[in-house]
Design an enzyme around this catalytic site. Structure first.
Site, PDB file in Angstrom:
ATOM      1  CG  ASP A   9      11.769 -22.381 -13.236  1.00 49.66           C
ATOM      2  OD1 ASP A   9      12.894 -22.875 -13.201  1.00 49.66           O
ATOM      3  OD2 ASP A   9      10.716 -23.063 -13.237  1.00 49.66           O
ATOM      4  CG  ASP A  33       5.508 -33.361 -17.971  1.00 49.14           C
ATOM      5  OD1 ASP A  33       5.078 -34.206 -18.756  1.00 49.14           O
ATOM      6  OD2 ASP A  33       5.470 -33.503 -16.725  1.00 49.14           O
TER       7      ASP A  33
END
Ligand code: APR
Length: 337
Positions: A9, A33
């Site tokens: 991640d 985002d």
């Protein structure tokens, strides 16, 4: 290796800068985002509002706030239509502009997501190829550690045929430990223990073993038997008619590491680095095992990574990108891209 493909991640990456796949408003969104804004906190959005947006293919930089990264570089990838509307060059520009900004801010480590490969629909394997190509060119002239962070496995599309081929190869070799000893003793030309001989080493295998021994250029082997890893590497580079730079750049091996190996005849590299050199030099399986042995390693049949490397070498396929696709598909660490 200055370019690594990792599964993670991106908001967890402790690097100088992470790159955000933003939209032109820079006011946040979904996907990576959304994850970055969520992890960074409201101050990121507040700073983004002062930037007056960002054009597709361009990049702008902000602080990282609550992220482990010091900076966030926001870049806007192209929306993929059919590949005939300049999508590739806009995507290349995203990586180039982001790297230039990272360099300008003296970043030593940068992590990219696969820009445009989510909501914007860029085919993941093509998006990955663009990323690797642009970053690799940048790294020829710049010292930086760059990560391409893959968040989901779909990023690598490996053909069903290749997947089942490798699965079969792993099953044949991974479980078949006994013949591993047979193969090893053939290679080492050492007599097998009687027990192993009775475990299915038939007459034909013995003939095969003798034929292999006759074939092997033993005096050539003996000539190089006490050669160090570094000496064998440099000899192979010469034999292949490659320059040093061609060898280490081809599989994205760190230039500084190469000069260490060149200057220290007894230098012992890590196993992945030794394997990366073998792939770069397109060595045969025997030569690969010879080179690994000089660094203190061996291809092991109790290690899927090694078996997949062996599979590709035995097929004469030294395409680092295809090898990494396969390693990734089998949840193995990757060779330098
Ligand atoms: N870490 C790393 N990669 C991630 C993460 C994460 N936390 N979350 C998603 N990704 C991956 C996706 O799997 C995809 O491969 O990032 C890649 C880019 O996907 P998107 O985030 O959808 O970005 P993109 O395709 O460039 O579309 C941009 O989506 O989120 C909106 O505001 C954004 O409008 C913009 C558009």
């Amino acid at each position: 290796m200055p370019l690594e493909i990792v599964r993670n991640d991106i908001t967890k990456m402790t690097v100088d800068a992470i790159v955000n796949a933003a939209n032109e408003s820079l006011l946040g969104g979904g996907g990576v985002d959304g994850a970055i804004h969520y992890a960074a906190g409201p101050e990121l959005l507040a700073e983004c509002k002062t930037l007056d947006g960002c054009k597709t293919g361009k990049a702008k930089i902000t602080g990282g706030y609550n992220l482990p990264a010091k900076y966030v570089i926001h870049t806007v990838g192209p929306v993929y239509e059919d590949g005939k509307h300049g999508e590739k060059s806009l995507l290349e520009s995203c990586y180039r502009e982001s790297l230039a900004l990272a360099k300008k801010h003296n970043c030593e480590t940068v992590a990219f997501p696969l820009i445009s490969s989510g909501v914007y629909g860029y085919p993941k394997d093509q998006a990955l190829k663009v990323a690797i190509d642009v970053i690799s060119v940048f790294l020829l002239e710049n010292d930086m550690m760059v990560y391409i962070v893959i968040f989901d496995k779909a990023a690598y599309k490996i053909s069903e045929k290749l997947f089942s081929d490798i699965t079969e190869y792993i099953d044949d070799n991974y479980v078949d430990e006994h013949t591993d000893y047979r193969r090893e003793s053939m290679r080492m030309n050492t007599p097998m223990a009687p027990m192993q001989a009775s475990v299915g080493l038939f007459e034909s295998d013995l003939c095969e073993c003798k034929a292999m021994m006759a074939e092997e250029d033993l005096d050539a082997k003996l000539k190089h038997i006490d050669e160090s890893f570094s000496q064998m590497l440099l000899r192979k580079i010469d034999e292949k008619g490659m320059t040093d730079a061609e060898c280490y750049k081809k599989d994205n091996i760190d230039r500084k590491l190469f000069s260490k190996i060149r200057s220290d005849v007894h230098y012992k590299p890590s196993k992945p680095t030794a394997i990366a050199f073998a792939i770069s030099l397109e060595l045969s399986l025997d030569e690969t095992e010879d080179m690994l042995k000089k660094a203190g390693f061996a291809l092991s049949h109790s290690n899927k990574f090694d078996i997949i490397i062996e599979y590709f070498i035995s097929k004469g396929n030294y395409n680092i990108f295809e090898i990494n696709e396969a390693l990734f598909a089998f949840d193995q660490s990757l060779l330098g891209a």
